[in-house]
Scaffold this motif. Structure first.
Motif, short mmCIF file in Angstrom:
data_model
loop_
_atom_site.label_atom_id
_atom_site.label_comp_id
_atom_site.label_asym_id
_atom_site.label_seq_id
_atom_site.Cartn_x
_atom_site.Cartn_y
_atom_site.Cartn_z
N ASN A 129 37.10 56.67 50.44
CA ASN A 129 36.43 55.38 50.36
C ASN A 129 35.00 55.41 50.90
O ASN A 129 34.08 54.89 50.27
N ARG B 273 41.82 50.81 47.97
CA ARG B 273 40.56 50.55 47.28
C ARG B 273 40.22 51.70 46.33
O ARG B 273 39.72 51.49 45.22
N ILE C 147 35.48 46.52 42.77
CA ILE C 147 35.91 45.98 44.07
C ILE C 147 34.70 45.66 44.92
O ILE C 147 33.60 46.16 44.69
N GLU D 254 32.42 46.19 47.82
CA GLU D 254 32.13 47.36 48.64
C GLU D 254 31.25 47.01 49.84
O GLU D 254 30.55 47.85 50.39
#
Length: 631
Positions: free
Chosen positions: A372, A614, A624, A626
């Motif tokens: 991520n 995620r 998504i 961020e």
């Protein structure tokens, strides 16, 4: 009065003599940097005059290696002198228990009379970090330094610079990079987007150059700040009595470097500088010396204790590099790379400086795997975009494809590790030798990281992984390693062995059998569908999660799907993390989308599980938010 004055004079002389006998030691560490981007290592595009001068006056090591490829495991070895695969500290920010008799090595320097300070990063990856830090340092803070020691007291001081960290080079939004790096540099110091050569495994495009220029400018800012620190040392009249060690915490923070078990992740720039007063202590001499001696982070703690005149604890197995007890140079090093943030992995490597051999235990997870904190970076987004649009050449595209079971690179001819030589007959003898060196070391050490992290956490409730690995009945390493050694290897004969191990009485063996099956071509699993499905409810959760991931990927089995959905929602963070990581690389994974989305609605969700969730969404090209990130 005359007697008292004479006594005070003698005490002052004694303190002065003590200070001269025991050198001051300064560690300058900086983040996420490979030697290829430093001027004195041959990069003519870099602007690193401070590091270059330090090397010109000192000793430059061409074969220095971090024992890990991400910060907290690397720092675990630095501070304890114990390898992560013996301590159980290989997984990033895992904080598992270590034995009470193991201390941060500055603890022993204090006992030898040193004033020890850390400014200011810790991230040691151990349980009870506050107590551990308190024992190791006289002061650990953003204000710590040599200035608060007693008159005449020798010091050991660490200063860490974040300016080359991957936050600056890739994950900060570009405007934040401008404010924190570019605006801190005089205009003459800045390096333009077309002022350097691109490593060949990155696409040479304007978009990529814009991002990669961040590496050069961040290192330039680091070099400037190191210069300021050395100037302060000089202004305090301490430069002539201080030995300086200056090095990075692991390899380059850009994609394919940090977190990856290849040379680009392990090798670090490392410079030692001895003042005239202590030149006799350098076994390499000084003054622009270049040495190819192999060293790694396991060697630094015992070497500092030897410099300080302190006893080296028996649990420190690294080489003493300096002094009367200097150990003989070695002809190879064993290195390791495990989980980084939410991205699981396991690689074990051998290097002799020119060659590096790496054994991949999760080859179905590629070098550009989802993490991520890296995915929020513009350069990683650009790389994925170029890959999706078919704009990458075979080398650049290979970062997004399954890894081979083994890598073998010849760094003397291929510094960027572009040609895997595992199948090159000219290297067959070297390959066999390095395989044996790896096997011998892992067996002798009883590498505790061959336990799933779920198990390491359970062990840490009652003892330390370090001690657990030494208990043969509890940890039959040879038996476990025999199963693990099959993982990643492909072919029908290997599949047959792994299927047989699914019914083994040892739960860790069953886990490794299942993990090995995940790397097999799915068509080779078809003859064994019945046996695989019969074991889907294994009573050991990591084995169940792994085998269900295999069964769903290979057969789209509904029972496996049901089990996986339950495991995703497990209250055990490590079990959920394991399961989601498998699914990120599983075909037909859309059926798990609603379960993952439901999981992410939980505001109390553990950071790594949330990050893996995620990344699962990213793997399906779902947009998504961020805005959340962390260093």
């Amino acid at each position: 009065m005359k007697f008292l004055k004479l006594l005070m004079l003698l005490l002052c002389i004694q303190q002065f003599a003590f200070a001269q006998k025991k050198p001051n030691i300064l560690w300058i560490t900086y983040e996420d940097t490979s030697p290829q981007f430093i001027g004195c290592y041959g990069n003519k595009d870099a602007k690193t005059p401070v590091l270059d001068k330090l090397a010109a006056e000192g000793i430059r090591f061409t074969n220095a290696f971090s024992t890990g490829t991400v910060c907290s495991p690397s720092r675990s070895t630095l501070i304890t002198g114990v390898r992560t695969f013996e301590m159980g500290t290989g997984n990033h920010r895992s904080n598992y228990k270590i034995p009470d008799f193991i201390h941060g090595f500055p603890y022993y320097m204090q006992k030898a009379g040193y004033y020890t300070t850390n400014n200011s990063k810790t991230d040691y990856n151990v349980a009870n970090p506050k107590e551990f830090i308190k024992q190791a340092w006289d002061e650990s803070s953003g204000k710590a330094g040599w200035w608060n020691r007693k008159p005449g007291q020798p010091f050991f001081a660490v200063f860490n610079y974040m300016d080359s960290h991957q936050s600056r080079t890739m994950t900060f939004p570009y405007p934040k990079y401008i404010s924190s790096v570019i605006n801190e540099l005089p205009e003459a110091d800045r390096i333009g987007e077309n002022d350097f050569a691109m490593p060949p495994f990155y696409k040479d495009s304007p978009e990529m150059r814009k991002q990669f220029a961040r590496v050069y400018n961040s290192i330039k800012l680091t070099d400037n700040k190191i210069g300021e620190l050395l100037q302060k040392l000089k202004d305090d009249n301490l430069l002539d009595s201080t030995i300086v060690f200056c090095f990075a915490d692991h390899g380059e923070g850009m994609p394919r470097g940090k977190t990856n078990g290849i040379d680009y992740g392990y090798r670090v720039p490392f410079i030692a500088w001895f003042p005239s007063m202590y030149k006799n202590l350098s076994p390499w001499k000084t003054g622009g010396i270049v040495t190819d001696e192999l060293i790694d982070f396991e060697d630094l703690a015992p070497s500092m204790l030897a410099l300080a005149g302190a006893d080296v604890p028996k649990y420190m197995e690294g080489r003493v590099l300096i002094g009367a007890k200097r150990a003989k140079p070695v002809d190879h090093l064993i290195l390791s790379s495990d989980r980084s943030d939410n991205g699981v992995d396991m690689v074990r490597s051998v290097t002799n400086g020119n060659l590096i051999y790496s054994r991949n235990y999760y080859p179905f997870i590629n070098e550009a795997r989802y993490i991520n904190y890296m995915e929020i970076g513009d350069i990683k987004k650009q790389m994925r975009k170029d890959f999706a649009e078919g704009k990458l050449n075979p080398l650049q595209k290979s970062l997004f494809e399954d890894r081979p079971t083994e890598f073998l690179f010849d760094l003397s001819k291929d510094v960027w590790e572009t040609r895997n030589l595992v199948n090159d007959i000219a290297y067959a003898t070297a390959l066999q030798k390095m395989r044996k060196q790896l096997d011998d070391k892992l067996k002798a050490s009883k590498d505790i990281m061959f336990l799933p992290e779920y198990e390491l956490a359970q062990i840490s409730k009652t003892t330390s992984p370090y001690l657990y690995r030494l208990d043969n009945p509890k940890y039959p390493f040879d038996k476990i390693y025999a199963a693990a050694s099959l993982a990643g290897k492909r072919g029908a004969p290997i599949v047959k062995q792994q299927i047989g191990l699914l019914s083994n009485d040892n739960k860790i063996v069953r886990y490794w059998a299942a993990l090995g099956l995940r790397s097999q071509p799915f068509n080779l699993l078809q003859p064994y569908k019945k046996q695989i499905l019969a074991n889907l409810n294994d009573n050991y959760p990591p084995a169940q999660s792994t085998l269900c991931a295999v069964a769903y990927a290979a057969f789209k089995d509904t029972q496996a799907e049901s089990n996986l959905k339950k495991l995703i929602k497990s209250d055990n963070e490590l079990l959920a993390l394991m399961t989601i990581n498998y699914l990120i690389y599983t075909p037909n994974r859309e059926v798990f989308l609603s379960t993952i989305q439901g999981l992410l609605s939980n505001k109390k969700l553990a950071y790594n599980v949330q990050s893996a969730g995620r990344d699962f969404l990213r793997s399906l090209d779902i947009h998504i938010d961020e805005s959340e990130s962390s260093e």
